[in-house]
Design a protein around this motif. Structure first.
Motif, PDB file in Angstrom:
ATOM      1  N   GLN A 106      26.973 -53.843  -1.178  1.00  0.00           N
ATOM      2  CA  GLN A 106      28.101 -53.689  -2.088  1.00  0.00           C
ATOM      3  C   GLN A 106      27.863 -54.480  -3.378  1.00  0.00           C
ATOM      4  O   GLN A 106      28.161 -53.991  -4.470  1.00  0.00           O
ATOM      5  N   MET A 107      27.336 -55.685  -3.239  1.00  0.00           N
ATOM      6  CA  MET A 107      27.065 -56.507  -4.413  1.00  0.00           C
ATOM      7  C   MET A 107      26.073 -55.834  -5.352  1.00  0.00           C
ATOM      8  O   MET A 107      26.212 -55.917  -6.572  1.00  0.00           O
ATOM      9  N   LEU A 108      25.077 -55.173  -4.783  1.00  0.00           N
ATOM     10  CA  LEU A 108      24.045 -54.529  -5.583  1.00  0.00           C
ATOM     11  C   LEU A 108      24.387 -53.083  -5.946  1.00  0.00           C
ATOM     12  O   LEU A 108      23.629 -52.422  -6.644  1.00  0.00           O
ATOM     13  N   GLY A 109      25.504 -52.567  -5.448  1.00  0.00           N
ATOM     14  CA  GLY A 109      25.916 -51.202  -5.757  1.00  0.00           C
ATOM     15  C   GLY A 109      25.120 -50.158  -5.004  1.00  0.00           C
ATOM     16  O   GLY A 109      24.944 -49.037  -5.490  1.00  0.00           O
ATOM     17  N   LEU A 110      24.640 -50.510  -3.828  1.00  0.00           N
ATOM     18  CA  LEU A 110      23.849 -49.587  -3.014  1.00  0.00           C
ATOM     19  C   LEU A 110      24.736 -48.912  -1.973  1.00  0.00           C
ATOM     20  O   LEU A 110      25.714 -49.506  -1.511  1.00  0.00           O
ATOM     21  N   PRO A 111      24.397 -47.693  -1.560  1.00  0.00           N
ATOM     22  CA  PRO A 111      25.224 -46.989  -0.567  1.00  0.00           C
ATOM     23  C   PRO A 111      25.099 -47.631   0.811  1.00  0.00           C
ATOM     24  O   PRO A 111      24.043 -48.144   1.181  1.00  0.00           O
ATOM     25  N   HIS A 112      26.195 -47.592   1.552  1.00  0.00           N
ATOM     26  CA  HIS A 112      26.207 -48.103   2.928  1.00  0.00           C
ATOM     27  C   HIS A 112      25.582 -47.061   3.849  1.00  0.00           C
ATOM     28  O   HIS A 112      25.819 -45.873   3.707  1.00  0.00           O
ATOM     29  N   GLY A 113      24.789 -47.520   4.794  1.00  0.00           N
ATOM     30  CA  GLY A 113      24.249 -46.634   5.813  1.00  0.00           C
ATOM     31  C   GLY A 113      23.003 -45.866   5.424  1.00  0.00           C
ATOM     32  O   GLY A 113      22.339 -45.302   6.279  1.00  0.00           O
ATOM     33  N   ALA A 114      22.689 -45.792   4.151  1.00  0.00           N
ATOM     34  CA  ALA A 114      21.487 -45.054   3.736  1.00  0.00           C
ATOM     35  C   ALA A 114      20.257 -45.931   3.926  1.00  0.00           C
ATOM     36  O   ALA A 114      20.324 -47.147   3.804  1.00  0.00           O
ATOM     37  N   ARG A 115      19.163 -45.304   4.239  1.00  0.00           N
ATOM     38  CA  ARG A 115      17.905 -46.027   4.384  1.00  0.00           C
ATOM     39  C   ARG A 115      17.369 -46.369   3.003  1.00  0.00           C
ATOM     40  O   ARG A 115      17.334 -45.509   2.117  1.00  0.00           O
ATOM     41  N   LEU A 116      16.967 -47.601   2.806  1.00  0.00           N
ATOM     42  CA  LEU A 116      16.542 -48.056   1.490  1.00  0.00           C
ATOM     43  C   LEU A 116      15.084 -48.488   1.505  1.00  0.00           C
ATOM     44  O   LEU A 116      14.576 -48.952   2.522  1.00  0.00           O
ATOM     45  N   SER A 117      14.456 -48.378   0.340  1.00  0.00           N
ATOM     46  CA  SER A 117      13.100 -48.896   0.179  1.00  0.00           C
ATOM     47  C   SER A 117      13.174 -50.137  -0.703  1.00  0.00           C
ATOM     48  O   SER A 117      14.152 -50.357  -1.422  1.00  0.00           O
ATOM     49  N   ALA A 118      12.127 -50.936  -0.666  1.00  0.00           N
ATOM     50  CA  ALA A 118      12.089 -52.161  -1.462  1.00  0.00           C
ATOM     51  C   ALA A 118      12.212 -51.859  -2.961  1.00  0.00           C
ATOM     52  O   ALA A 118      12.956 -52.567  -3.666  1.00  0.00           O
ATOM     53  N   PRO A 119      11.540 -50.835  -3.497  1.00  0.00           N
ATOM     54  CA  PRO A 119      11.713 -50.544  -4.934  1.00  0.00           C
ATOM     55  C   PRO A 119      13.150 -50.137  -5.291  1.00  0.00           C
ATOM     56  O   PRO A 119      13.647 -50.493  -6.361  1.00  0.00           O
ATOM     57  N   GLU A 120      13.841 -49.408  -4.409  1.00  0.00           N
ATOM     58  CA  GLU A 120      15.240 -49.045  -4.673  1.00  0.00           C
ATOM     59  C   GLU A 120      16.112 -50.294  -4.740  1.00  0.00           C
ATOM     60  O   GLU A 120      16.986 -50.409  -5.607  1.00  0.00           O
ATOM     61  N   ILE A 121      15.892 -51.210  -3.833  1.00  0.00           N
ATOM     62  CA  ILE A 121      16.668 -52.455  -3.808  1.00  0.00           C
ATOM     63  C   ILE A 121      16.384 -53.254  -5.080  1.00  0.00           C
ATOM     64  O   ILE A 121      17.309 -53.776  -5.717  1.00  0.00           O
ATOM     65  N   HIS A 122      15.113 -53.322  -5.464  1.00  0.00           N
ATOM     66  CA  HIS A 122      14.741 -54.081  -6.657  1.00  0.00           C
ATOM     67  C   HIS A 122      15.364 -53.467  -7.920  1.00  0.00           C
ATOM     68  O   HIS A 122      15.850 -54.196  -8.792  1.00  0.00           O
ATOM     69  N   GLU A 123      15.366 -52.139  -8.024  1.00  0.00           N
ATOM     70  CA  GLU A 123      15.976 -51.469  -9.177  1.00  0.00           C
ATOM     71  C   GLU A 123      17.481 -51.747  -9.235  1.00  0.00           C
ATOM     72  O   GLU A 123      18.039 -51.978 -10.304  1.00  0.00           O
ATOM     73  N   ALA A 124      18.134 -51.698  -8.076  1.00  0.00           N
ATOM     74  CA  ALA A 124      19.570 -51.986  -8.030  1.00  0.00           C
ATOM     75  C   ALA A 124      19.831 -53.432  -8.446  1.00  0.00           C
ATOM     76  O   ALA A 124      20.796 -53.719  -9.160  1.00  0.00           O
ATOM     77  N   TRP A 125      18.958 -54.338  -8.021  1.00  0.00           N
ATOM     78  CA  TRP A 125      19.106 -55.750  -8.385  1.00  0.00           C
ATOM     79  C   TRP A 125      18.953 -55.905  -9.900  1.00  0.00           C
ATOM     80  O   TRP A 125      19.733 -56.619 -10.529  1.00  0.00           O
ATOM     81  N   LYS A 126      17.983 -55.207 -10.490  1.00  0.00           N
ATOM     82  CA  LYS A 126      17.764 -55.302 -11.935  1.00  0.00           C
ATOM     83  C   LYS A 126      18.986 -54.801 -12.717  1.00  0.00           C
ATOM     84  O   LYS A 126      19.382 -55.398 -13.717  1.00  0.00           O
ATOM     85  N   ARG A 127      19.598 -53.720 -12.235  1.00  0.00           N
ATOM     86  CA  ARG A 127      20.805 -53.201 -12.892  1.00  0.00           C
ATOM     87  C   ARG A 127      21.945 -54.209 -12.803  1.00  0.00           C
ATOM     88  O   ARG A 127      22.677 -54.434 -13.765  1.00  0.00           O
ATOM     89  N   ALA A 128      22.077 -54.836 -11.625  1.00  0.00           N
ATOM     90  CA  ALA A 128      23.195 -55.760 -11.405  1.00  0.00           C
ATOM     91  C   ALA A 128      23.038 -57.057 -12.192  1.00  0.00           C
ATOM     92  O   ALA A 128      24.027 -57.603 -12.687  1.00  0.00           O
ATOM     93  N   VAL A 129      21.812 -57.557 -12.315  1.00  0.00           N
ATOM     94  CA  VAL A 129      21.637 -58.851 -12.982  1.00  0.00           C
ATOM     95  C   VAL A 129      21.619 -58.743 -14.500  1.00  0.00           C
ATOM     96  O   VAL A 129      21.628 -59.768 -15.175  1.00  0.00           O
ATOM     97  N   LYS A 130      21.609 -57.534 -15.036  1.00  0.00           N
ATOM     98  CA  LYS A 130      21.652 -57.400 -16.495  1.00  0.00           C
ATOM     99  C   LYS A 130      22.896 -58.073 -17.070  1.00  0.00           C
ATOM    100  O   LYS A 130      22.844 -58.632 -18.154  1.00  0.00           O
TER     101      LYS A 130
END
Length: 163
Positions: A106-130
């Motif tokens: 939720q903090m990173l704006g990622l969907p619940h229950g979906a399978r994630l990859s490390a690059p997807e998590i990193h991209e979401a983190w980059k969007r959030a920390v802007k």
């Protein structure tokens, strides 16, 4: 269930079901409820209904005052119904608490229950920390929380790949 609540509910139902409700009796009942009730919601409903019920009690009150008095009596009736009706199941439970993984997503704006990859998590983190980075006007605490969320999610992804 409180004995007073059931008595008040019965009295309100009698007044409500009458063809020509006795608003003087309803005003006396509302005054008693406002004085003796331990339920804040019921006490507030009765207190707010009391003036209009008193105005509608004379026989020469106009129709708009009587309509308003009927609506206020209906509010008291609904509150009494809510307080005296038993609840079953899980209706009293509060909101579901999120697991740490759900909170991180939720903090990173990622969907619940979906399978994630490390690059997807990193991209979401980059969007959030802007906007959360201290150099961009955010707080250091929020930046650290987002970084910890990213690290925890990436760690879970990497652990899931290990056979």
């Amino acid at each position: 269930m409180d004995k007073h609540l059931s008595e008040w509910k019965h009295s309100v139902e009698l007044i409500w079901s009458a063809a020509a409700p006795d608003y003087g009796e309803a005003a006396c009942l509302a005054a008693e409820i406002a004085r003796a009730s331990t339920e804040a919601m019921l006490r507030q409903a009765a207190t707010q209904a009391l003036p209009i019920l008193r105005n509608a009690s004379p026989g020469n009150a106009d129709q708009s005052i009587q309509d308003a008095a009927r609506r206020r009596l209906g509010v008291i009736r609904e509150v009494l119904h809510t307080l005296t009706t038993p609840t079953f199941g899980r209706r009293e439970n509060g909101p579901k608490l999120l697991t740490p993984e759900e909170r991180y997503r939720q903090m990173l704006g990622l969907p619940h229950g979906a399978r994630l990859s490390a690059p997807e998590i990193h991209e979401a983190w980059k969007r959030a920390v802007k906007t959360a980075h201290p150099d961009a006007g955010g707080s250091a605490q929020k930046f650290l929380e987002l970084s910890a969320a990213r690290d925890a999610l990436i760690k879970q992804v990497r652990l899931a790949r290990i056979p």
